[in-house]
Design an enzyme around this catalytic site. Structure first.
Site, PDB file in Angstrom:
ATOM      1  N   ARG A   1       0.812  -1.221   0.000  1.00  0.00           N
ATOM      2  CA  ARG A   1       0.000   0.000   0.000  1.00  0.00           C
ATOM      3  C   ARG A   1       0.844   1.269   0.000  1.00  0.00           C
ATOM      4  NH1 ARG A   1      -3.668  -2.110   4.814  1.00  0.00           N
ATOM      5  NH2 ARG A   1      -3.921  -4.197   3.994  1.00  0.00           N
TER       6      ARG A   1
ATOM      7  N   SER B   1      -1.071  -7.767  10.837  1.00  0.00           N
ATOM      8  CA  SER B   1      -2.256  -8.159  11.604  1.00  0.00           C
ATOM      9  C   SER B   1      -2.076  -9.572  12.172  1.00  0.00           C
ATOM     10  CB  SER B   1      -3.488  -8.097  10.694  1.00  0.00           C
ATOM     11  OG  SER B   1      -3.303  -8.976   9.608  1.00  0.00           O
TER      12      SER B   1
ATOM     13  N   CYS C   1      -0.096   0.501  16.044  1.00  0.00           N
ATOM     14  CA  CYS C   1      -0.259  -0.695  16.879  1.00  0.00           C
ATOM     15  C   CYS C   1      -0.142  -0.348  18.349  1.00  0.00           C
ATOM     16  CB  CYS C   1       0.763  -1.750  16.503  1.00  0.00           C
ATOM     17  SG  CYS C   1       2.421  -1.275  16.962  1.00  0.00           S
TER      18      CYS C   1
ATOM     19  N   GLU D   1      -9.817  -5.321  16.632  1.00  0.00           N
ATOM     20  CA  GLU D   1      -8.965  -4.152  16.403  1.00  0.00           C
ATOM     21  C   GLU D   1      -9.645  -3.289  15.331  1.00  0.00           C
ATOM     22  OE1 GLU D   1      -5.201  -4.902  14.372  1.00  0.00           O
ATOM     23  OE2 GLU D   1      -4.234  -3.416  15.659  1.00  0.00           O
TER      24      GLU D   1
END
Ligand code: NAD
Length: 499
Positions: free
Chosen positions: A177, A226, A281, A384
């Site tokens: 990304r 993740s 995170c 999350e």
């Protein structure tokens, strides 16, 4: 359309798989580049040429390798604004935040300059008669890093610095990304004197990740992303006999005790909950005020602060508190979770739905949200969200608040705000979470300490950066040597043995 590349053997190389991913400008929603997605064959070729280059690099003395790090520090500082601008353009975070992203990575490269000291072995003189014993740390060979979108400078630097300075060749598979900054970092290390083939950036998706997992030459994998992907990479990498460390998702709780300075706590929650649009995170996503009175006062202080947050593109500079989220899919996921929160009975104390910015209607902006009266069975608590959504779970006591954080499946970071030393100490000792803040909302350890979560936030037994990273990227060899002719009866040294 700007077509990005891989970085192989010291130069930019076009992708040959014919597969590409779109790279967006999250502020405008426009596709600004295409990134090639490597095939298994491209990945395997990059590993093969890294393997050919690695022995000479491993044989280069640690001080020379450290000098490459020293030169890279100068070049990253030189290019700081350029890197931060490219980072903001693809990620969406503010320019100040982007500089912080580069800076926290840079600090690990500074730490790596100490490699000659950190790689020194142990030595036992005269472990027996004429016997000495010593251990050395040797490079693993070719190692790989697979990194997430949310820190496209910091996390690649956390991985590549220690891996390279320990004498390994490093394959970086960055997030598809925001791949431009990792490519720029590869150029910088090249300019700093890294030999060709020692740092390869292979862009890609699942196909290249699976190729890394199955490549027999790759000795170790460091992953950040993740939890479902962390778990997958850990099990498949370990099954293939590799050394693997994986860092996953998070749901970081901040406990606010009745004796805390509530203005300080509210300010901390704004930065920690909404900075970088919550795409950290170590973001605080759950506030746990203890006692109804603390909760009421905290919510009262949070609402105006959240309503005053300025959301916009990085090009607006200091006028913006946070930018867009990374993709339209991320935005849709956050919005869907907000709807589940409402449906499952939480109180939406600040409603950021329907946020739109004039001139940036197609950007991936999400307004700030505050939920109150969240309970542990709700999806917004269990999952999350990775967006600008702060959940408040009211606890009746310190023990209940502690239990909430302890029982959550994630264990990355946590914080407590209190003026009571006893409570703070008890919390730090009992909590089953890897990184703890006492009146510090985002307790990210500095480069010379180590970074890592517990429970579903961390797989493997060594952390990132600090001395753990030197252990992860090397293996120990212990030598026992006996030179009986070096000793005469009675232990006097016999110089003839060296004639
Ligand atoms: P992600 O898991 O989607 O992607 C991470 C990497 O895995 C990327 O390089 C991606 O290309 C690759 N990948 C994605 N799907 C894959 C698949 N099916 N098979 C193989 N590889 C795959 O994570 P993300 O969205 O880029 O990053 C956000 C996540 O990272 C959040 O969960 C966040 O908490 C976590 N994170 C954790 C830490 C930490 O230190 N614990 C730090 C930063 C981010």
């Amino acid at each position: 359309m700007n077509e990005l590349t891989h970085f192989i053997d010291g130069k930019h190389v076009k992708g040959t798989s014919g597969r590409f991913a779109d790279v967006f400008n999250p502020a405008t929603g426009e596709v600004q580049a295409k990134v090639p997605l490597a095939s298994k064959a491209e990945l395997d070729a990059a590993v093969a040429s890294a393997a050919a280059a690695q022995p000479k690099w491993a044989a280069t003395n640690p001080q020379r390798r450290a000098r490459v790090m020293m030169a890279a520090v100068g070049l990253i500082n030189r290019d700081m604004d350029k890197l931060a601008e490219a980072l903001s353009r693809e990620h969406g975070k503010t320019f100040a935040d982007a500089k912080g992203d580069v800076q926290r990575g840079l600090e690990v490269i500074e730490f790596c300059i100490g490699a000659p000291h950190l790689l020194k072995g142990d030595f036992t003189d005269s472990a027996g008669r004429g016997i000495d014993m010593y251990s050395m740390r040797q490079a693993l060979g070719v190692v790989a890093g697979i990194t997430p979108f949310n820190f496209p400078a910091m996390i690649p630097l956390w991985k590549m610095g220690p891996a390279l300075v320990c004498g390994n060749a490093f394959i970086l598979k960055p997030s598809e990304r925001d791949p431009s900054v990792p490519l720029m970092l590869a150029e910088i290390f090249q300019e700093a004197g890294l030999p060709d083939g020692i740092l390869q950036v292979v862009n890609g998706d699942k196909e290249s990740v699976d190729a890394i997992l199955d490549n027999e030459t790759v000795q170790a994998i460091g992953f950040v992303g993740s939890t479902p992907i962390a778990s997958y990479i850990y099990s498949r990498g370990c099954a293939n006999g590799k050394r693997v460390q994986c860092f996953g998702g998070a749901k970081n709780h901040m406990i606010i005790m009745p004796d805390a300075d509530l203005d300080q706590a509210a300010d901390a929650l704004i930065g920690a909950g909404f900075g970088a649009a919550g795409e950290r995170c170590m973001a605080i996503s759950v506030a746990v005020p203890v006692g109804e009175e603390t909760a009421d006062k905290l919510i009262e202080k949070l609402i105006p602060r959240i309503e005053a947050l300025k959301v916009g593109p990085y090009t607006a500079g200091d006028d913006v508190d946070y930018g867009p989220v990374v993709t339209a899919a991320a935005k849709a996921n956050i919005e869907a979770l907000v709807e589940t929160g409402i449906a499952q009975g939480a109180t939406l104390a600040v409603d950021g739905r329907g946020f739109s910015l004039q001139g940036y209607e197609d950007g991936f902006f999400v307004g700030p949200h505050l939920f109150d009266h969240v309970t542990p069975d709700m999806d917004i608590y269990k999952k999350e969200i990775f967006g600008p959504v702060l959940c408040t779970v009211r606890a009746a006591s310190y023990e209940e608040a502690l239990g909430l954080a302890m029982d959550h499946e994630y264990g990355n970071g946590t914080a407590i705000f209190t003026r009571d030393g006893d409570t703070a100490r008890d919390f730090a000792h009992r909590i089953n979470i890897g990184m703890v803040g006492i009146n510090v909302p985002i307790p990210v350890p500095l480069a010379y300490h180590t970074f890592g979560g517990w429970k579903k936030s961390g797989f493997g037994d060594l952390n990132q950066h600090g001395t753990d990273s030197f252990k992860f990227y090397t293996r120990t060899k212990t030598v026992t040597s006996r030179w009986p002719s070096g000793l005469k009866e009675g232990g006097e040294f016999n110089f003839k043995a060296f004639d």
